[in-house]
Motif scaffolding. Structure first.
Motif, mmCIF file in Angstrom:
data_model
loop_
_atom_site.group_PDB
_atom_site.id
_atom_site.type_symbol
_atom_site.label_atom_id
_atom_site.label_comp_id
_atom_site.label_asym_id
_atom_site.label_seq_id
_atom_site.Cartn_x
_atom_site.Cartn_y
_atom_site.Cartn_z
ATOM 1 N N TYR A 133 0.912 -1.132 0.005
ATOM 2 C CA TYR A 133 0.075 0.160 0.045
ATOM 3 C C TYR A 133 0.901 1.210 0.113
ATOM 4 C CZ TYR A 133 -3.150 3.533 1.703
ATOM 5 O OH TYR A 133 -4.201 4.658 1.647
ATOM 6 N N PHE A 134 1.755 1.416 0.752
ATOM 7 C CA PHE A 134 3.027 2.636 0.949
ATOM 8 C C PHE A 134 3.541 2.716 -0.465
ATOM 9 C CE2 PHE A 134 2.776 2.568 5.752
ATOM 10 C CZ PHE A 134 2.220 3.726 5.784
ATOM 11 N N GLU A 135 4.170 1.524 -1.124
ATOM 12 C CA GLU A 135 4.727 1.683 -2.196
ATOM 13 C C GLU A 135 3.792 2.344 -3.186
ATOM 14 O OE1 GLU A 135 7.629 -2.346 -1.753
ATOM 15 O OE2 GLU A 135 5.548 -2.340 -2.795
ATOM 16 N N GLU A 136 2.544 1.835 -3.389
ATOM 17 C CA GLU A 136 1.616 2.328 -4.460
ATOM 18 C C GLU A 136 1.074 3.701 -4.043
ATOM 19 O OE1 GLU A 136 -1.364 -0.404 -5.898
ATOM 20 O OE2 GLU A 136 0.013 -1.885 -5.105
ATOM 21 N N ILE A 137 0.836 4.017 -2.718
ATOM 22 C CA ILE A 137 0.421 5.447 -2.608
ATOM 23 C C ILE A 137 1.500 6.397 -2.809
ATOM 24 C CG2 ILE A 137 0.853 5.454 -0.095
ATOM 25 C CD1 ILE A 137 -2.400 6.749 -1.320
ATOM 26 N N CYS A 138 2.731 6.090 -2.444
ATOM 27 C CA CYS A 138 3.806 7.015 -2.990
ATOM 28 C C CYS A 138 3.959 7.212 -4.427
ATOM 29 C CB CYS A 138 5.105 6.493 -2.274
ATOM 30 S SG CYS A 138 5.400 6.653 -0.470
ATOM 31 N N GLU A 139 3.591 6.273 -5.190
ATOM 32 C CA GLU A 139 3.716 6.489 -6.686
ATOM 33 C C GLU A 139 2.537 7.329 -7.192
ATOM 34 O OE1 GLU A 139 3.274 2.547 -8.648
ATOM 35 O OE2 GLU A 139 5.015 1.754 -7.750
ATOM 36 N N ILE A 140 1.417 7.207 -6.370
ATOM 37 C CA ILE A 140 0.247 8.279 -6.800
ATOM 38 C C ILE A 140 0.677 9.470 -6.499
ATOM 39 C CG2 ILE A 140 -2.114 8.842 -5.881
ATOM 40 C CD1 ILE A 140 -2.632 5.752 -5.698
ATOM 41 N N PRO A 149 -7.967 11.471 -6.887
ATOM 42 C CA PRO A 149 -8.824 10.798 -5.918
ATOM 43 C C PRO A 149 -9.526 9.280 -6.266
ATOM 44 C CG PRO A 149 -9.965 12.613 -6.593
ATOM 45 C CD PRO A 149 -8.698 12.597 -7.221
ATOM 46 N N ASP A 150 -9.632 8.921 -7.691
ATOM 47 C CA ASP A 150 -9.737 7.908 -8.125
ATOM 48 C C ASP A 150 -8.937 6.927 -7.940
ATOM 49 O OD1 ASP A 150 -12.373 8.766 -8.815
ATOM 50 O OD2 ASP A 150 -11.792 9.327 -10.799
ATOM 51 N N ALA A 151 -7.507 7.015 -8.217
ATOM 52 C CA ALA A 151 -6.515 6.175 -8.051
ATOM 53 C C ALA A 151 -6.519 5.974 -6.601
ATOM 54 C CB ALA A 151 -5.331 6.731 -8.692
ATOM 55 N N VAL A 152 -6.529 6.883 -5.608
ATOM 56 C CA VAL A 152 -6.360 6.503 -4.181
ATOM 57 C C VAL A 152 -7.612 5.632 -3.917
ATOM 58 C CG1 VAL A 152 -6.461 7.559 -1.929
ATOM 59 C CG2 VAL A 152 -5.228 8.851 -3.677
ATOM 60 N N TYR A 159 -6.734 -2.884 -0.793
ATOM 61 C CA TYR A 159 -5.685 -3.264 0.193
ATOM 62 C C TYR A 159 -6.612 -2.993 1.605
ATOM 63 C CZ TYR A 159 -1.757 -3.171 -2.664
ATOM 64 O OH TYR A 159 -0.726 -3.834 -3.286
ATOM 65 N N ASP A 160 -7.935 -3.219 1.462
ATOM 66 C CA ASP A 160 -9.007 -3.295 2.876
ATOM 67 C C ASP A 160 -8.945 -2.088 3.377
ATOM 68 O OD1 ASP A 160 -10.487 -4.603 4.744
ATOM 69 O OD2 ASP A 160 -8.442 -5.190 6.140
ATOM 70 N N VAL A 161 -9.346 -1.012 2.677
ATOM 71 C CA VAL A 161 -9.371 0.183 3.337
ATOM 72 C C VAL A 161 -10.545 0.810 3.031
ATOM 73 C CG1 VAL A 161 -8.403 2.564 3.675
ATOM 74 C CG2 VAL A 161 -6.784 0.928 3.270
ATOM 75 N N GLN A 162 -11.596 0.945 3.891
ATOM 76 C CA GLN A 162 -13.005 1.375 3.817
ATOM 77 C C GLN A 162 -13.024 2.969 4.126
ATOM 78 O OE1 GLN A 162 -12.630 -1.654 5.617
ATOM 79 N NE2 GLN A 162 -12.295 -2.467 3.345
ATOM 80 N N GLN A 163 -12.860 3.737 3.132
ATOM 81 C CA GLN A 163 -12.549 5.241 3.493
ATOM 82 C C GLN A 163 -14.056 5.824 3.960
ATOM 83 O OE1 GLN A 163 -9.758 6.210 3.104
ATOM 84 N NE2 GLN A 163 -10.285 8.174 4.003
ATOM 85 N N ILE A 164 -14.027 6.687 5.065
ATOM 86 C CA ILE A 164 -15.209 7.263 5.489
ATOM 87 C C ILE A 164 -15.275 8.748 5.245
ATOM 88 C CG2 ILE A 164 -16.406 7.716 7.647
ATOM 89 C CD1 ILE A 164 -15.065 5.093 8.807
ATOM 90 N N THR A 165 -13.965 9.243 5.543
ATOM 91 C CA THR A 165 -14.004 10.747 4.975
ATOM 92 C C THR A 165 -12.622 10.962 4.090
ATOM 93 O OG1 THR A 165 -12.471 11.520 6.970
ATOM 94 C CG2 THR A 165 -14.835 11.533 7.338
ATOM 95 N N PRO A 166 -12.570 11.929 3.452
ATOM 96 C CA PRO A 166 -11.355 11.943 2.403
ATOM 97 C C PRO A 166 -10.201 12.124 2.864
ATOM 98 C CG PRO A 166 -13.068 13.570 2.042
ATOM 99 C CD PRO A 166 -13.379 13.136 3.377
ATOM 100 N N LEU A 167 -9.200 11.397 2.414
ATOM 101 C CA LEU A 167 -7.619 11.682 2.579
ATOM 102 C C LEU A 167 -7.556 13.135 2.049
ATOM 103 C CD1 LEU A 167 -4.790 9.841 1.771
ATOM 104 C CD2 LEU A 167 -4.876 11.933 0.630
ATOM 105 N N ARG A 168 -6.713 13.987 2.754
ATOM 106 C CA ARG A 168 -6.538 15.251 2.324
ATOM 107 C C ARG A 168 -4.978 15.475 2.794
ATOM 108 N NH1 ARG A 168 -11.791 16.694 4.740
ATOM 109 N NH2 ARG A 168 -13.165 17.151 3.182
ATOM 110 N N TYR A 169 -4.459 16.447 1.748
ATOM 111 C CA TYR A 169 -3.196 16.882 1.894
ATOM 112 C C TYR A 169 -3.452 18.441 1.692
ATOM 113 C CZ TYR A 169 1.648 17.808 1.809
ATOM 114 O OH TYR A 169 3.122 18.529 2.055
ATOM 115 N N GLU A 170 -3.245 19.330 2.573
ATOM 116 C CA GLU A 170 -3.290 20.708 2.341
ATOM 117 C C GLU A 170 -2.281 21.327 3.068
ATOM 118 O OE1 GLU A 170 -7.241 21.438 3.955
ATOM 119 O OE2 GLU A 170 -8.124 20.388 2.214
ATOM 120 N N PRO A 171 -1.080 21.325 2.183
ATOM 121 C CA PRO A 171 0.263 21.836 3.101
ATOM 122 C C PRO A 171 -0.026 23.562 3.251
ATOM 123 C CG PRO A 171 0.551 21.019 0.834
ATOM 124 C CD PRO A 171 -0.755 21.008 1.014
ATOM 125 N N HIS A 172 0.527 23.696 4.514
ATOM 126 C CA HIS A 172 0.334 25.109 5.041
ATOM 127 C C HIS A 172 1.239 25.929 3.851
ATOM 128 C CE1 HIS A 172 -1.285 24.122 8.684
ATOM 129 N NE2 HIS A 172 -0.541 23.141 8.927
#
Length: 182
Positions: A133-140, A149-152, A159-172
């Motif tokens: 999972y980490f290898e592939e998320i780093c590629e994304i 978001p579709d790739a995520v 990989y058995d991840v049932q998402q409830i709220t979105p992954l976010r990356y909002e750098p300061h």
């Protein structure tokens, strides 16, 4: 038979603008638990999610993270930070030395709302799915400025991840200065 000893800073490292993961013990090492050192950048929110067959353990080494691991009264909104359990549990601002254990099926998340990176030790059992999972998320994350978001979602489905709220990356944003330097 031998164990595995890694000096500080050693291990296979995957780094992108949003991910900095060092593999410490993996299935390839004979470990039934995947162990990682993870640097969580400011503004990163993994999003609330569950795993049907995994249990996880998080230990904050440096910095501060917002953590939660409970079934909320209601899974509402785009954010988990206001959720409350039936017993009154709420999100915890966790500093160095804090830990979180997450059994299979338990909603959980972490977020770095500070201006500084946080560093944690992360374990997932059984291995090796979180390693892949980490290898592939780093590629994304490395693929471009915007995260697809579709790739995520496809990755999480595998990989058995049932998402409830979105992954976010909002750098300061970088600070801006006005006036003349002193």
């Amino acid at each position: 038979m031998s164990g595995l000893i890694l000096p500080p800073g050693q291990g296979r490292r995957l780094t992108t603008r949003a991910q900095d993961v060092t593999f410490k013990a993996t299935a390839a090492d004979g470990s039934g638990t995947s162990i990682f050192e993870v640097v969580v950048p400011p503004g990163f929110d993994v999003g609330a999610h569950t795993h049907g067959r995994f249990q996880e353990f998080f230990y904050v080494l440096e910095g501060t993270l917002e953590l939660f691991a409970f079934e909320p009264v209601g899974r509402s909104g785009e954010s988990w930070r206001d959720w409350v359990s039936e017993a009154g549990d709420r999100v915890v601002h966790a500093g160095a030395g804090s830990s979180m254990f997450v059994p299979s099926g338990c909603p959980h998340a972490f977020r770095n709302s500070s201006d500084e990176p946080a560093r944690m030790l992360f374990q997932s059992s059984p291995s090796p799915d979180h390693e892949r999972y980490f290898e592939e998320i780093c590629e994304i994350f490395a693929a471009g400025q915007a995260v697809d978001p579709d790739a995520v979602q496809r990755l999480r489905d595998r990989y058995d991840v049932q998402q409830i709220t979105p992954l976010r990356y909002e750098p300061h944003p970088e600070p801006t200065y006005s006036g003349s330097p002193s």
